[in-house]
Design an enzyme around this catalytic site. Sequence first.
Site: not given
Length: 507
Positions: A74, A309
């Site tokens: 993240c 992601n």
Amino acid sequence: MAGALIWTSLCVTFVILAFNTAWTFQTKQPNIVFVLTDDQDVVLFGQQPMPKTHKLLTEQGILFKNMFVSSPLCCPSRASILSGQFVHNHNTHNNSALGGCSGPAWQNQVEPKAFVTYLKAEGYRTFFAGKYLNQYGFKRTGGVEHVPPGWDEWHGLVGNSVYYNYSLSVNGVEEKHGNNYTEDYLTDVIHHRGLEFLSQQSERHPFFMMLSTPSCHAPFTPAPQYEKEFQNEKAPRTKSFNVHGKDKHWLVEAAATPMADDVINLVDNNYRQRHRTLLSVDDMVEGVYNKLKAMDLLDNTYIFFSSDNGFHLGQFSLPNDKRQPYEFDIRVPLIVRGPGIKPNTTSEESVTNVDLAPTFVDLSGSKGQPHQFDGMSFARILHSETHQFRSTVLVEYYGEEADKVPECPQFNGQHLEGCYKRFHCICQDSKNNTYGCIRYDNSKESFKFCEFQDTANTIEVYDLKADPDELTNIAKTAPPQLLSKLTDKLAKLSLCKGKGCHDNTDL
Ligand SMILES: *[C@@H]1O[C@H](CO)[C@@H](O)[C@H](O)[C@H]1NC(C)=O
Ligand SMILES: *[C@@H]1O[C@H](CO)[C@@H](O)[C@H](O)[C@H]1NC(C)=O
Ligand SMILES: *[C@@H]1O[C@H](CO)[C@@H](O)[C@H](O)[C@H]1NC(C)=O
Ligand SMILES: *[C@@H]1O[C@H](CO)[C@@H](O)[C@H](O)[C@H]1NC(C)=O
Ligand SMILES: *[C@@H]1O[C@H](CO)[C@@H](O)[C@H](O)[C@H]1NC(C)=O
């Protein structure tokens, strides 16, 4: 003489004025809405897990089939999105403040040059709601008083993704939320604040609105009306599901195969819960779309949709996380609709999240790009100009570790992290899960090449055309010439800056 000079300069002034006015009329600055989800992969979810988003964005816009992130975690990935830089340039290495996440170097050097500051300089009204960086808003990172420069209206989540019981910094003032669905469910709060901002906009000023949802990150809490959806879904049994990752780096080889039945049940349950949380994002996309349409702003607004992601659920017997260099963790959705974009089209070009910032700045009408941006604008692809955009995508990851792993104390002091009893202590990260990779694709051939910083100097190489599931590491069998070209490319990109990162060369 003097008369002639004045006359000439008057003429020049007149020409410049006329040109400027014409330019302003012809190129009205577009509005931009950017929806960013958390941990939404493409390999398991596919390109259309949300029916409304599919109908309103994908079928009315362009779907990028090859969008990747600069880092499968993240905070580093978000730092790349905001700064337009690769990890080795923005130096946000991991999710902790010590590792750069919303730390002093970020706040003093990188954040003041984030893409939003350039949009602000172009006259945009700017709005942010939702998750920013995992360490945002804590005392150690400047508290809720710290509002990143460039944002006119700020509703930033303190800390990491959650759905209830959180604080927002509302323009620098803490606002606490509990667990009443109607008032507090974070995805809906972001949705409603976004609509409020839109209702104050008009054609007179362009705006940039970023809606950054907790979905579909842990703790995967769906809205009550969606709790019973997808009862029959299971995590996709991809070719690498519950397969031992042989000839791979240490952490993957350490995962036990086959996974225990209770771990598989948990993996399937997490898949369903993740999917359920996305239904509230789907409602948000529809809400924003309808609002723009009702206000007659839709035709001059780009809507971008992406994620920070990917994610894996059982691939190579790793139960539940991201952080790996494989396709499932680095591939994310990218969909864009807006002016000049042909409906229902796709692009095969490789793009990466450092390209988002330059694209936003380009669309805003700014002349030229900030020199520190490592990415490139893909606006030409949006407008159907086909060209080979980039051959190589760089991925960088720094493995996290914890001194103590309380649920699996046998691993204390072993440089591991993410070790939980419910996953039978199969750890999800280790300090030596640190690597640099390139993903090369010139449409005829495609390779992934990774170097790990571990004691074995592990190298992993995949021929993605022959082996898209990355089952066979060809590091020991690939032609030496190929390996040396890939090694050189990675070495060059790992140190690149700005334009030096624009790699479009063949091997
Ligand atoms: C939120 O906090 C309340 C009160 O402390 C607690 O009962 C509830 O379980 C919490 N909910 C979540 C989802 O954390
Ligand atoms: C939740 O919020 C709604 C809307 O403000 C309110 O009507 C309702 O009573 C609240 N529910 C609880 C359990 O407090
Ligand atoms: C979009 O394209 C797909 C694939 O070409 C096609 O099946 C679908 O019907 C199209 N949808 C619309 C709304 O045109
Ligand atoms: C994050 O990176 C910093 C600096 O490299 C390091 O000191 C810290 O241990 C890392 N955090 C974790 C959780 O690994
Ligand atoms: C990676 O780290 C683990 C845990 O510290 C260690 O047991 C293992 O030997 C290391 N492997 C390599 C190849 O560095």
